[in-house]
Enzyme design. Structure first.
Site, PDB file in Angstrom:
ATOM      1  N   SER A   9       0.842  -1.185   0.000  1.00  0.00           N
ATOM      2  CA  SER A   9       0.000   0.000   0.000  1.00  0.00           C
ATOM      3  C   SER A   9       0.878   1.235   0.000  1.00  0.00           C
ATOM      4  O   SER A   9       2.023   1.191   0.460  1.00  0.00           O
ATOM      5  CB  SER A   9      -0.863  -0.012   1.265  1.00  0.00           C
ATOM      6  OG  SER A   9      -1.468   1.237   1.499  1.00  0.00           O
TER       7      SER A   9
ATOM      8  N   TYR B 276      -1.014   0.034  10.197  1.00  0.00           N
ATOM      9  CA  TYR B 276      -1.137  -0.551   8.865  1.00  0.00           C
ATOM     10  C   TYR B 276       0.092  -0.205   8.029  1.00  0.00           C
ATOM     11  O   TYR B 276       0.690  -1.072   7.382  1.00  0.00           O
ATOM     12  CB  TYR B 276      -2.417  -0.032   8.206  1.00  0.00           C
ATOM     13  CG  TYR B 276      -2.701  -0.603   6.842  1.00  0.00           C
ATOM     14  CD1 TYR B 276      -3.199  -1.891   6.702  1.00  0.00           C
ATOM     15  CD2 TYR B 276      -2.506   0.162   5.696  1.00  0.00           C
ATOM     16  CE1 TYR B 276      -3.485  -2.407   5.444  1.00  0.00           C
ATOM     17  CE2 TYR B 276      -2.791  -0.350   4.441  1.00  0.00           C
ATOM     18  CZ  TYR B 276      -3.284  -1.631   4.324  1.00  0.00           C
ATOM     19  OH  TYR B 276      -3.565  -2.138   3.091  1.00  0.00           O
TER      20      TYR B 276
END
Length: 168
Positions: A57, A78
């Site tokens: 990501s 994350y």
């Protein structure tokens, strides 16, 4: 071929996230890919090579030193795990290159509206079903798999790759 795409994002800051959610993020986003690769690598060696694509990501990109133009809160865990997956991928690419097993990272450049991505903001009584296909990710993954064993250790972004290679 292995594509590690499973991930979970539990929003929260270091002060608000529950310890069980920290464990969940680690278990799904990093431990899961590690265990899958661990199981797949012997089979890839036996067949004379293979391809591993780990999905990351833009959250894994280091933000660099501050001050920052805009403060973002709630995604540090994350991002940390995705950065770890990218580092692990490049380390494994070095370890496995003589076995003709490639390890590359492919990230969407933006947020793709998938059921999982929309889950946290969805209303169970009136869910948003306006999902979108991930064409650049699919074409990028295929392109990576078509490359020779020397193409390894790359961290790529789907839209850049698709534009650069004329995939869309």
């Amino acid at each position: 071929m292995v594509v590690n795409n499973a991930a979970i994002l539990v929003p929260g800051t270091i002060e608000t996230i529950q310890p069980r959610h920290i464990d969940l993020i680690w278990q799904v986003d990093l431990r899961g890919p590690i265990l899958l690769m661990r199981e797949a690598i012997p089979h890839m060696r036996k067949q004379g090579g293979g391809r591993i694509i780990n999905v990351s990501s833009v959250a894994g990109v280091f933000p660099g030193p501050g001050p920052y133009k805009e403060a973002r809160r709630g995604g540090a865990f994350y991002g940390m795990v995705k950065a770890g997956l990218e580092r692990l991928s490049q380390g494994l690419a070095m370890e496995l290159q003589d076995d003709k097993i490639t390890v590359n990272v492919l990230s969407p450049q933006g947020r793709i509206k998938t059921p999982g991505n929309l889950f946290a903001q969805n209303d169970p009584e009136n869910p948003n079903l306006d999902f979108e296909p991930a064409f650049a990710m699919a074409k990028g993954a295929r392109w990576i798999c078509e490359q020779g064993p020397e193409f390894t250790g790359n961290i790529l972004f789907d839209e850049d790759l698709a534009r650069e290679k004329g995939l869309l």
